[in-house]
Scaffold this active site. Structure first.
Site, PDB file in Angstrom:
ATOM      1  N   HIS A 504       0.824  -1.206   0.000  1.00  0.00           N
ATOM      2  CA  HIS A 504       0.000   0.000   0.000  1.00  0.00           C
ATOM      3  C   HIS A 504       0.864   1.265   0.000  1.00  0.00           C
ATOM      4  O   HIS A 504       0.533   2.247   0.667  1.00  0.00           O
ATOM      5  CB  HIS A 504      -0.942   0.010   1.201  1.00  0.00           C
ATOM      6  CG  HIS A 504      -2.019  -1.025   1.145  1.00  0.00           C
ATOM      7  ND1 HIS A 504      -2.742  -1.434   2.252  1.00  0.00           N
ATOM      8  CD2 HIS A 504      -2.507  -1.744   0.107  1.00  0.00           C
ATOM      9  CE1 HIS A 504      -3.619  -2.361   1.893  1.00  0.00           C
ATOM     10  NE2 HIS A 504      -3.498  -2.560   0.603  1.00  0.00           N
ATOM     11  N   ASN A 547      -7.314   0.433   3.686  1.00  0.00           N
ATOM     12  CA  ASN A 547      -6.979  -0.009   2.334  1.00  0.00           C
ATOM     13  C   ASN A 547      -7.263   1.135   1.358  1.00  0.00           C
ATOM     14  O   ASN A 547      -8.299   1.790   1.434  1.00  0.00           O
ATOM     15  CB  ASN A 547      -7.814  -1.235   1.950  1.00  0.00           C
ATOM     16  CG  ASN A 547      -7.837  -2.281   3.043  1.00  0.00           C
ATOM     17  OD1 ASN A 547      -8.423  -2.050   4.093  1.00  0.00           O
ATOM     18  ND2 ASN A 547      -7.204  -3.403   2.821  1.00  0.00           N
TER      19      ASN A 547
END
Length: 570
Positions: A504, A547
């Protein structure tokens, strides 16, 4: 249209990268009647463009087998070269003098990479659909105060507009919270946590990009969303839209954008592309607008190779510190599933929990009857096999600035051994937040080339003291959560995962209000280049615990609408 026609035409938009973000641009532009060409350096792995590989029947039945698929589709971005000699190597074998040479540099081994500032697990996926071919499908919104603020800095897009964009992004990705909500396994974990203290009172369904299958009455399998979901009908290679057009070329790698002009009046004239199945010639692709959405490291890498010199390029990098463990549910919880579920009251879970309790009771009774009849193949686990996995979350709050996933999924770690029933296992994944600082960055070599013959990336990343303390506090919270549910599975005790493993990375092409500390403006347009837009996690300016995909798609919606309506600065 043959290959020569495709390569010789001029398009309204050339999109580089075929993940959900690139596909958002494509869908919005084609729906408006535009002619779009999309390229990706990776191969097409499914019949439809960019399907989730986990939708295969085998992986639906055994999620742990999917781990090998994920590993096979991740290319590590920077591996610090190990110069230590192999002491047991045959003395007659090749060797080099480590005092003269920095080390090997094949397969993204990087002699310029320092081990202590690396993100050794950072990786990219080269495939049509990108990482969405194997992603978790978790799609929470960024918290307005924690992830869309940073001290006194405001998000480039205001809250009201972001809520509007989130709604559109959730529709494109097929966000749901109901698909797993009636499962006995899901409801048991949820109720146990709610009974375990105030700090777990807000446990809720993990927002997921997922949908029921048309045959859901006969199977617990689901359909996971991916790039093909975002594309809609365009994901069918034979589909021809009523207006506009869409063409996707796999294994076509953009190596450079030819940018002309100077100062604040620059533009992309064409993209230099090579067909990875035939490297005899380079191709020039022309479009009115160019979109680069090929990942938080490959995107700034391409801009660097194209001569873009914005001071923020590659800087302000953020990545999530992450802790993980796996828990085997307590015997007491398993002995009392029915009574725990029947104790649910005063919520929308009442009816599903009561129904789940009846299913468990009937299954438990049937297995005990078999066992008492001498059938040793009776199932010792009281959950019916068709009960779906738990998928729960403790979302980010100002008091708890980390994102918690309580679920089961396949990653490059945490596979369940064959002697443990997966119905007893719960995965705990806790994602922290790091804040942008210019010294945290990815740079690109002028000497070393990577696997795709592009400038080799090198990471320079460290958590500061405050982030380390907050990460420790996050881990203590995970331990309390685990204690409420059961005991640690051997081999999956609590651990901080290798830096970069969340996949990420953000901030490398960050959005902002000034070209001095950002790469794109609030509409995702690169500063000073009139027809170049970016997409992806690299645009997130403040770091994130949640996320990032949903927010990246929301930003892409905003950018696509701007391309269609005209940039306010033009």
């Amino acid at each position: 249209m043959n290959d020569n026609d495709v390569l010789g035409a001029e398009y309204d938009a050339l999109i580089i990268g075929s993940g959900p973000v690139g596909c958002t641009f494509a869908r919005k532009l084609v729906e408006a009647g535009k002619h779009v060409l999309m390229i990706d350096a990776g191969a097409q792995l499914s019949r439809r463009y960019g399907e989730h590989l986990k939708n295969s029947y085998l992986f639906q039945k055994n999620i742990d087998l999917f781990v090998s698929v994920i590993k096979g589709n991740l290319l590590p971005l920077s591996t610090a070269t190990n110069k230590e000699p192999a002491l047991t190597l045959d003395p007659s074998a090749f060797a080099y003098d480590p005092d003269k040479y920095a080390g090997f540099s094949m397969r993204n081994q990087n002699p310029e990479q320092k081990k202590h500032t690396n993100l050794p697990a950072a990786a990219a996926t080269y495939a049509v659909g990108g990482m969405a071919t194997h992603w978790t499908c978790a799609v929470p919104r960024f918290h307005a105060q924690v992830e869309r603020r940073n001290g006194d800095q405001e998000y480039p897009i205001d809250d009201k507009k972001m809520d509007e964009l989130y709604d559109k992004a959730e529709t494109l990705l097929g966000r749901q919270t109901s698909v797993f909500a009636a499962s006995a396994r899901h409801l048991l974990v949820k109720q146990v946590l709610k009974q375990s203290g105030e700090e777990f009172s807000d446990v809720a369904e993990l927002p997921l990009a997922v949908s029921e299958r048309v045959d859901s009455e006969r199977t617990s399998a689901v359909t996971w969303s991916a790039a093909d979901t975002v594309l809609g009908d365009l994901a069918e290679p034979t589909h021809r839209p009523s207006e506009g057009s869409f063409t996707l070329l796999p294994e076509h790698q953009c190596v450079r954008l030819e940018i002309t002009g100077a100062g604040k009046r620059q533009k992309v004239e064409y993209a230099v592309v090579r067909h990875l199945r035939d490297l005899r010639r380079e191709i020039q692709l022309r479009a009115k607008t160019y979109v680069v959405a090929c990942g938080a490291v490959p995107t700034p890498q391409l801009l660097f190779n194209s001569g873009v010199t914005l001071p923020a390029l590659g800087r302000y990098l953020t990545e999530q510190p992450m802790s993980f463990c796996q828990v085997v549910l307590q015997q007491e919880h398993m002995n009392n599933i029915e009574s725990i579920l029947r104790g649910v009251s005063g919520s929308d879970d009442d009816a599903p929990a009561a129904s789940a309790a009846e299913r468990v009771a009937a299954y438990r009774a049937a297995q005990l009857k078999r066992l008492h009849g001498g059938d040793k193949t009776a199932d010792p686990v009281p959950f019916p096999p068709a009960e779906r996995d738990p998928n729960l979350a403790l979302l980010v709050t100002e008091q708890r600035p980390w994102h918690c996933q309580i679920h089961r999924d396949a990653f490059t770690y945490g596979a369940v051994p064959p002697n443990v029933d997966p119905r007893l296992i719960v995965d705990l994944r806790w994602f922290g937040i790091s804040r942008p600082r210019p010294e945290n960055k990815v740079t690109f070599s002028r000497k070393i080339r990577d696997t795709f013959d592009m400038p080799q990336p090198t990471f320079h990343f460290r958590l500061d003291e405050a982030e380390r303390k907050e990460t420790d506090r996050m881990n203590e919270h995970m331990l309390r959560t685990a204690a409420a549910l059961g005991g640690f599975m051997p081999g999956s005790e609590p651990v901080f995962l290798t830096p970069g493993l969340p996949l990420h990375i953000a901030g490398t092409t960050r959005m902002g209000t000034s070209e001095l500390d950002s790469v794109v403006d609030e509409y995702s347009k690169v500063w000073n280049v009139d027809n170049l837009y970016l997409g992806g996690n690299g645009l997130h300016p403040f770091g994130n615990a949640s996320n990032p995909t949903l927010t990246s798609v929301a930003m892409a919606v905003h950018a696509a609408e701007t391309i269609l309506s005209g940039h306010p600065g033009h």
